[in-house]
Motif scaffolding. Structure first.
Motif, PDB file in Angstrom:
ATOM      1  N   THR A  82       0.814  -1.218   0.000  1.00  0.00           N
ATOM      2  CA  THR A  82       0.000   0.000   0.000  1.00  0.00           C
ATOM      3  C   THR A  82       0.849   1.270   0.000  1.00  0.00           C
ATOM      4  O   THR A  82       0.471   2.277  -0.599  1.00  0.00           O
ATOM      5  CB  THR A  82      -0.951   0.023   1.215  1.00  0.00           C
ATOM      6  OG1 THR A  82      -0.196  -0.173   2.414  1.00  0.00           O
ATOM      7  CG2 THR A  82      -1.988  -1.091   1.098  1.00  0.00           C
ATOM      8  N   GLU A  83       1.990   1.207   0.676  1.00  0.00           N
ATOM      9  CA  GLU A  83       2.867   2.389   0.725  1.00  0.00           C
ATOM     10  C   GLU A  83       3.412   2.711  -0.663  1.00  0.00           C
ATOM     11  O   GLU A  83       3.436   3.877  -1.088  1.00  0.00           O
ATOM     12  CB  GLU A  83       4.026   2.125   1.699  1.00  0.00           C
ATOM     13  CG  GLU A  83       4.886   3.358   1.952  1.00  0.00           C
ATOM     14  CD  GLU A  83       5.958   3.111   3.013  1.00  0.00           C
ATOM     15  OE1 GLU A  83       7.007   3.762   2.926  1.00  0.00           O
ATOM     16  OE2 GLU A  83       5.737   2.267   3.910  1.00  0.00           O
ATOM     17  N   GLU A 102       0.682   4.205  -2.844  1.00  0.00           N
ATOM     18  CA  GLU A 102       0.465   5.626  -2.562  1.00  0.00           C
ATOM     19  C   GLU A 102       1.538   6.481  -3.223  1.00  0.00           C
ATOM     20  O   GLU A 102       1.248   7.565  -3.744  1.00  0.00           O
ATOM     21  CB  GLU A 102       0.445   5.869  -1.049  1.00  0.00           C
ATOM     22  CG  GLU A 102      -0.812   5.388  -0.364  1.00  0.00           C
ATOM     23  CD  GLU A 102      -2.080   6.024  -0.914  1.00  0.00           C
ATOM     24  OE1 GLU A 102      -2.094   7.261  -1.114  1.00  0.00           O
ATOM     25  OE2 GLU A 102      -3.044   5.281  -1.160  1.00  0.00           O
ATOM     26  N   THR A 103       2.782   5.990  -3.207  1.00  0.00           N
ATOM     27  CA  THR A 103       3.880   6.707  -3.864  1.00  0.00           C
ATOM     28  C   THR A 103       3.614   6.827  -5.360  1.00  0.00           C
ATOM     29  O   THR A 103       3.823   7.887  -5.962  1.00  0.00           O
ATOM     30  CB  THR A 103       5.218   5.976  -3.633  1.00  0.00           C
ATOM     31  OG1 THR A 103       5.470   5.885  -2.227  1.00  0.00           O
ATOM     32  CG2 THR A 103       6.374   6.707  -4.311  1.00  0.00           C
ATOM     33  N   LYS A 136       0.662   6.726  -6.835  1.00  0.00           N
ATOM     34  CA  LYS A 136      -0.475   7.638  -7.033  1.00  0.00           C
ATOM     35  C   LYS A 136      -0.018   9.093  -6.972  1.00  0.00           C
ATOM     36  O   LYS A 136      -0.442   9.933  -7.786  1.00  0.00           O
ATOM     37  CB  LYS A 136      -1.557   7.362  -5.976  1.00  0.00           C
ATOM     38  CG  LYS A 136      -2.326   6.075  -6.227  1.00  0.00           C
ATOM     39  CD  LYS A 136      -3.121   5.626  -5.015  1.00  0.00           C
ATOM     40  CE  LYS A 136      -4.212   6.578  -4.612  1.00  0.00           C
ATOM     41  NZ  LYS A 136      -5.005   6.052  -3.477  1.00  0.00           N
ATOM     42  N   ASN A 137       0.849   9.403  -6.023  1.00  0.00           N
ATOM     43  CA  ASN A 137       1.369  10.769  -5.902  1.00  0.00           C
ATOM     44  C   ASN A 137       2.172  11.160  -7.140  1.00  0.00           C
ATOM     45  O   ASN A 137       2.107  12.307  -7.606  1.00  0.00           O
ATOM     46  CB  ASN A 137       2.231  10.897  -4.652  1.00  0.00           C
ATOM     47  CG  ASN A 137       1.409  10.806  -3.371  1.00  0.00           C
ATOM     48  OD1 ASN A 137       0.212  11.116  -3.368  1.00  0.00           O
ATOM     49  ND2 ASN A 137       2.034  10.381  -2.286  1.00  0.00           N
ATOM     50  N   LYS A 159      -0.259  11.793  -9.981  1.00  0.00           N
ATOM     51  CA  LYS A 159      -0.925  13.089  -9.772  1.00  0.00           C
ATOM     52  C   LYS A 159      -0.011  14.252 -10.157  1.00  0.00           C
ATOM     53  O   LYS A 159      -0.450  15.258 -10.703  1.00  0.00           O
ATOM     54  CB  LYS A 159      -1.348  13.226  -8.307  1.00  0.00           C
ATOM     55  CG  LYS A 159      -2.662  12.553  -7.985  1.00  0.00           C
ATOM     56  CD  LYS A 159      -3.244  13.014  -6.659  1.00  0.00           C
ATOM     57  CE  LYS A 159      -2.413  12.543  -5.489  1.00  0.00           C
ATOM     58  NZ  LYS A 159      -3.060  12.854  -4.187  1.00  0.00           N
ATOM     59  N   ALA A 199      -3.906   2.353  -9.393  1.00  0.00           N
ATOM     60  CA  ALA A 199      -3.658   3.739  -8.970  1.00  0.00           C
ATOM     61  C   ALA A 199      -4.587   4.700  -9.702  1.00  0.00           C
ATOM     62  O   ALA A 199      -5.185   5.596  -9.096  1.00  0.00           O
ATOM     63  CB  ALA A 199      -2.192   4.100  -9.224  1.00  0.00           C
ATOM     64  N   GLU A 253      -8.135   4.386  -8.387  1.00  0.00           N
ATOM     65  CA  GLU A 253      -8.314   5.011  -7.072  1.00  0.00           C
ATOM     66  C   GLU A 253      -8.231   6.533  -7.149  1.00  0.00           C
ATOM     67  O   GLU A 253      -8.791   7.232  -6.297  1.00  0.00           O
ATOM     68  CB  GLU A 253      -7.277   4.457  -6.083  1.00  0.00           C
ATOM     69  CG  GLU A 253      -7.506   2.987  -5.740  1.00  0.00           C
ATOM     70  CD  GLU A 253      -6.604   2.482  -4.632  1.00  0.00           C
ATOM     71  OE1 GLU A 253      -5.835   3.291  -4.059  1.00  0.00           O
ATOM     72  OE2 GLU A 253      -6.661   1.268  -4.336  1.00  0.00           O
TER      73      GLU A 253
END
Length: 282
Positions: free
Chosen positions: A62-63, A66-67, A69-70, A73, A112, A115
């Protein structure tokens, strides 16, 4: 002389090769029925994409997600995911025999984007060597847990010849994957979500009798968790440091171009060997 297990494995390989068994479940559609050209990029609605039915990775960090996804973005999608138009090779199930768009490579990027609320994702299509692309991409992107890899090899009856010659996995590593399948399923499910348990330790437990494995595993975990965490020195870090050091040395000594570089090549080869050895032991 080869062990009994190795002899059986070799015979199994010969059987699968002679019968020409294709255990990969996705069957690409005929060219006349394709809606998308091969290797051409498209923006595909994420809702139309079905997950790869033979994805190797069963646990997603999950970590790291998130990386990713960032990153998406901030800079957008850097590379296309790989899709295919196919049916699942189950003739008895009419629903699954319908043509669908399936993911071949890019599981984390697709998740990613979903989400993040993206409606479409950049993708390209392929219609051949689906199994090779799926495996090679997962191996190249690393972080595939050794248990997931062992189960994938076992489920789809991948032969030693295919793994060594096509994917360039050493025979010893292939043998290790097969040995890991001797582990109790509860143990496999436990350790696949952890990245602090080396493969070599689980190989020791996998070689024990079935009724002794759980006790050995529980003792291993207790002992591991009772010890203070000691930071492991990553051999890769030293390897990358050495490569940079070598690069700067050559950059500052341009006259070396006319000299014998044998020693330099030897150092470079040691670095490559160190990285390969580290990757095999992970």
């Amino acid at each position: 002389m080869a062990s009994f297990q190795d002899q059986i494995s070799e015979l199994s390989d010969q059987v699968f090769e002679k019968l020409n068994i294709n255990t990969f479940p996705l069957v690409p559609v005929d060219e006349s029925k394709r809606e998308y050209e091969e290797n051409k990029e498209y923006e595909i609605p994420v809702d139309l994409i079905f997950d790869n039915p033979c994805e190797i990775r069963k646990h997603m960090d999950t970590e790291k997600l998130e990386t990713l996804k960032n990153s998406i973005k901030a800079t957008g999608q850097n590379s296309s995911i790989i899709l295919t138009e196919a049916t699942v090779g189950d003739k008895t199930n009419s629903e699954q025999s319908e043509k669908r768009i399936y993911l071949i490579s890019g599981q984390r990027r697709l998740r990613a984007c979903r989400e993040l609320g993206f409606k479409t994702i950049r993708a390209r299509f392929i219609y051949s060597n689906l199994r090779n692309v799926c495996l090679e991409d997962n191996i190249a992107r690393a972080d595939i847990h050794y248990i997931d890899m062992a189960e994938y090899i076992n489920k789809y009856h991948l032969t030693t010849k295919y793994l060594t010659e096509t994917l360039h996995i050493s025979k010893q590593t292939v043998s290790d994957y097969r040995t890991l399948m001797n582990l109790d399923e509860k143990i496999r499910n436990n350790i696949r979500q952890r990245h602090d348990i080396p493969k070599r330790d689980m190989l020791i437990i996998a070689r024990k009798k079935e009724d002794k494995q759980m006790e050995a595993f529980n003792n291993y975990i207790k002992k591991k968790e009772s010890k203070p965490m000691r930071q492991k020195k990553d051999p890769k870090s030293k390897a990358y440091y050495d490569i940079n050091k070598l690069y700067m040395y050559l950059l500052n000594n341009s006259d070396l171009a006319q000299e014998d570089l044998t020693d330099v090549y030897e150092v470079a080869q040691k670095i490559v060997n160190l990285i390969e050895k580290y990757n095999e032991n992970e």
